[in-house]
Scaffold this active site. Structure first.
Site, PDB file in Angstrom:
ATOM      1  N   GLU A  61      30.476  49.868  43.919  1.00  0.00           N
ATOM      2  CA  GLU A  61      30.835  50.052  42.524  1.00  0.00           C
ATOM      3  C   GLU A  61      29.628  49.956  41.597  1.00  0.00           C
ATOM      4  OE1 GLU A  61      33.404  47.075  40.980  1.00  0.00           O
ATOM      5  OE2 GLU A  61      33.867  48.203  39.163  1.00  0.00           O
ATOM      6  N   ASP A  62      28.833  48.913  41.783  1.00  0.00           N
ATOM      7  CA  ASP A  62      27.810  48.590  40.780  1.00  0.00           C
ATOM      8  C   ASP A  62      26.398  48.984  41.184  1.00  0.00           C
ATOM      9  OD1 ASP A  62      29.837  47.430  39.362  1.00  0.00           O
ATOM     10  OD2 ASP A  62      29.471  45.422  40.165  1.00  0.00           O
ATOM     11  N   ASP A  70      37.564  37.384  45.416  1.00  0.00           N
ATOM     12  CA  ASP A  70      36.709  37.884  44.338  1.00  0.00           C
ATOM     13  C   ASP A  70      37.216  37.366  42.994  1.00  0.00           C
ATOM     14  OD1 ASP A  70      34.934  39.522  42.835  1.00  0.00           O
ATOM     15  OD2 ASP A  70      36.451  41.116  42.726  1.00  0.00           O
ATOM     16  N   ASP A 102      57.790  13.868  41.962  1.00  0.00           N
ATOM     17  CA  ASP A 102      56.985  14.085  43.157  1.00  0.00           C
ATOM     18  C   ASP A 102      55.493  14.025  42.856  1.00  0.00           C
ATOM     19  OD1 ASP A 102      57.414  16.295  41.726  1.00  0.00           O
ATOM     20  OD2 ASP A 102      58.238  17.495  43.357  1.00  0.00           O
ATOM     21  N   HIS A 118      27.315  35.679  43.476  1.00  0.00           N
ATOM     22  CA  HIS A 118      28.758  35.965  43.402  1.00  0.00           C
ATOM     23  C   HIS A 118      29.348  36.339  44.766  1.00  0.00           C
ATOM     24  CE1 HIS A 118      32.621  37.622  42.346  1.00  0.00           C
ATOM     25  NE2 HIS A 118      32.208  38.854  42.551  1.00  0.00           N
TER      26      HIS A 118
HETATM   27 MN    MN Z   1      33.212  40.877  42.514  1.00  0.00          MN
END
Ligand code: MN
Length: 715
Positions: free
Chosen positions: A83-84, A146, A265, A55
């Site tokens: 965070e994780d 992200d 267009d 990721h």
């Molecule tokens: Mn992320």
């Protein structure tokens, strides 16, 4: 549905980085950030089944496409680590340093919110995003990348979460990308959101596009061949691209009641040439060969969009009668069109890319200032977020000042909103407005492309009613705070302002003008007690700023009837008080420009209006004339000029006229063509810096055999 697993290695990513970052130290820093992310995410997997590190690697891949700087890339790699994972702020700071850690922390703050009720969550979420951006816009750029990768892998989440993420993307993240001008991220976010919110519509459009793809590709290729030939014939170096519309933009048009085959267009191409002048030249060449569709020509070069976008747009009847939308721009404009504010990373001359990025965001993007204004207003979180979402990020209209500056406003905005948007003081002293040259009521609902001129009177004040008329929350608050102040405070404020302006004009130092000795002198002379009282008497008009200054600094006598006009930049925009409390207006019957012979006429209550000496309106006027002259060290003020071009043919030469204007540096404000029995007459309005420039323009025009006569207008 088959899903691409987005597998990517660090080696692949670093190759992309090396396309534009070359120094070994930076590359080592990026590798170091990668190693930290790798070790912290070890053993973690995404819902899609991949190792988690895939990721952040994909996020960085997206960031390399907009040439993000090294700190942003590092933050991209680490954005989920605080965070994780088991990693503290201090630990990260120790390894990658304070700048990157602060960025990661900013991104983390945005993502970290877990509230019980949906609404509370959203409010805080949006607020964090906005605050994060005002500290360092790179935080938002990482967040956008992200989100884009999360949207690409949204299939792995349960339906409920898909809808929630898709809605957020459409309501706040895509509009943010749009206002930052990062078109690439914006349109993919929108397409992905649509795919999850309205899959039937999305796949229907995709299929129809697919079905017509061969035919469209054939047309575009043929058209490109023809255009190539024309450009090569004229020795213009160029680059040309076919272009496809995003599914979301087609969906928007269908939503507005268009039928699929009316979306003209769909056939689109883009031409890149080296200089602005060549852009206009190419436009002229194309219009000479293909009939342009009326009212589809847009000059975003002379009038850039508020997100800095610049380009010429035209729609022409091309191959086989198909309509083609053609964009013409320089490579620099193209980078800005794709990357917006992030294009500041691409320019080598910006030594400190990060600082120049933040400065550009703060200074060049109007929406940013609107957000800051709102955040200063002590609104509840909910009101703040609603205002930002509904008035700043979404539902905007674009209006123009008479000089052609674009002002971004919320849908439903009035001339009062417009005036405050220019400057609070313009709003507070406005007495009326001209919209497209006619008087409009103050509650008039402005429309896209309206040209608005605000009329002010320096002794005028807002009305309480305005609170109910204006659209934008920030303006409502400004009006309320105006009434929260007493009249006395207001006059003091205005008096201070007027005095400081007068001091500045006479190049006297402001800070030590009121030293105790001077203050005593002035108070004695005017029989006043304090500095505030001095300001008050200036503010309420009892004393002129210059007569107060003259108590201390003697001024050389100036003949009363001979005023030197400072053509201030703002004069072209708005009528403001001029020098020595005399208001000066350029008359719009004869529109004098710098260098014309001029004369002033004292109006009843509207200052002095400046006419050309030859203006026929002056015949009726009496002894209220004053001698005036141009300020010879005038700056780059631009003056409106109107003239007619009589041509001897029915052929359309608008593009040619525009191109000639560009050659001599004149900005065209508008051209109307009127067909007459003996040819076309063009009513041109333009902005010029001087009579000399205007005459140069005329000289270029009159060389053309199709032009019979040019006359400056006098009404
Ligand atoms: Mn992320």
């Amino acid at each position: 549905m088959a899903h691409n697993k987005d597998t990517i290695t660090f080696e692949e990513v670093i190759e992309l980085v090396k396309n534009y970052i070359h120094d070994t130290e930076s590359l080592e820093h990026i590798e170091r950030a990668y190693q930290l992310a790798l070790s912290k995410h070890k053993g973690q997997y995404r819902k899609s089944g991949e190792a988690y590190i895939i990721h952040p690697l994909n996020v960085v891949k997206i960031l390399t496409e907009i040439h993000a700087d090294k700190e942003t890339l590092e933050a991209g790699l680490l954005h989920d680590v605080l965070e994780d994972c088991d990693c503290t702020y201090e630990e990260m700071e120790e390894i990658v340093g304070p700048v990157v850690t602060k960025l990661v922390d900013g991104v983390t703050k945005i993502s970290k919110l877990h509230f019980s009720t949906e609404n509370e969550y959203l409010v805080e979420y949006y607020k964090k995003i906005i605050v994060g951006m005002s500290e360092d816009v790179r935080v938002i750029i990482v967040k956008l990348a992200d989100r884009l990768h999360n949207m690409r892998t949204l299939w792995a989440l349960p339906h409920e979460k898909q809808v929630k993420k898709a809605n957020e993307s459409l309501e706040i993240l895509a509009p943010l990308a749009h206002h930052l001008g990062i078109h690439k991220l914006k349109s993919e976010l929108e397409d992905l959101a649509l795919r999850y919110l309205k899959p039937e519509v999305f796949y229907d459009i995709a299929e129809r596009l697919n079905k017509t793809k061969l035919e469209r590709d054939r047309c575009v290729a043929l058209m490109m061949d023809e255009v190539k030939e024309i450009l090569t014939e004229h020795n213009i170096a160029f680059e040309m691209k076919g272009r496809s519309k995003s599914i979301y933009s087609i969906y928007n048009k269908l939503n507005k009641g268009k039928k699929f085959n009316e979306i003209y267009d769909l056939l689109a191409m883009r031409i890149l040439v080296d200089t602005t002048q060549e852009c206009y030249l190419v436009l002229g060449l194309i219009h000479a060969k293909y009939r342009p569709m009326p009212r589809r020509f847009k000059d975003y070069i002379a009038m850039p969009k508020p997100n800095m976008y610049q380009s010429l747009h035209t729609t022409v009847f091309g191959i086989d009668g198909y309509l083609f939308e053609i964009q013409i721009r320089t490579p620099e404009m193209d980078v800005i069109a794709e990357n917006g504010v992030a294009s500041h990373w691409s320019y080598k001359e910006h030594k400190d890319g990060a600082a120049s990025l933040q400065t550009a965001t703060e200074q060049k993007l109007q929406f940013f200032k609107s957000i800051i204004d709102l955040s200063n207003d002590k609104l509840s979180s909910e009101d703040f977020v609603n205002s930002v979402r509904d008035e700043v990020l979404n539902n905007n209209i674009y209006c123009f000042t008479p000089k052609g500056d674009v002002i971004e406003l919320p849908l439903g905005a009035t001339p009062i909103d417009f005036a405050y948007k220019i400057h609070t003081q313009v709003g507070e002293t406005m007495v009326g407005a001209l919209v497209n040259n006619s008087v409009a009521p103050l509650d008039y609902e402005l429309k896209d492309n309206d040209i608005v001129k605000i009329l002010t009177n320096k002794s005028s004040t807002p009305s309480k009613e305005w609170v109910n008329i204006v659209k934008s929350t920030a303006v409502k608050n400004k009006i309320r705070s105006f009434f929260a102040k007493s009249e006395r405070e207001l006059y003091i404020e205005r008096g201070k302002d007027a005095l400081e302006r007068a001091l500045r004009k006479r190049k006297l130092p402001i800070h030590n003008f009121f030293n105790s000795e001077n203050l005593k002198k002035i108070c004695e002379k005017l029989k006043l007690e304090s500095l505030d009282e001095i300001y008050l008497e200036i503010g309420n008009g009892k004393n002129a700023p210059n007569s107060v200054i003259n108590i201390i600094e003697k001024e050389e006598e100036e003949p009363v009837m001979k005023k030197v006009l400072p053509p201030k930049e703002s004069d072209a925009d708005i009528i403001v008080s001029g020098l020595d409390m005399v208001k000066v207006n350029i008359a719009n019957c004869c529109n004098p420009v710098y260098g014309d012979d001029i004369i002033g006429y004292i109006t009843k209550g509207n200052g002095i209006s400046i006419h050309r000496c030859t203006c026929h309106n002056l015949d009726m006027l009496d002894n209220r004339m004053v001698e005036v002259s141009w300020n010879s060290n005038s700056n780059n003020t631009k003056y409106l000029s109107n003239f007619l071009i009589h041509s001897i043919t029915m052929d359309n030469y608008i593009a040619d006229i525009v191109q000639k204007a560009c050659m001599v540096g004149v900005s065209i404000d508008g051209i109307k063509n009127m067909y007459q029995t003996d040819g076309t007459c063009y009513d041109v309005s333009c902005y010029v810096t001087s009579k000399k420039q205007l005459e140069k323009f005329f000289a270029e025009l009159i060389k053309e055999p199709y032009i019979k006569e040019i006359e400056r207008l006098m009404r």
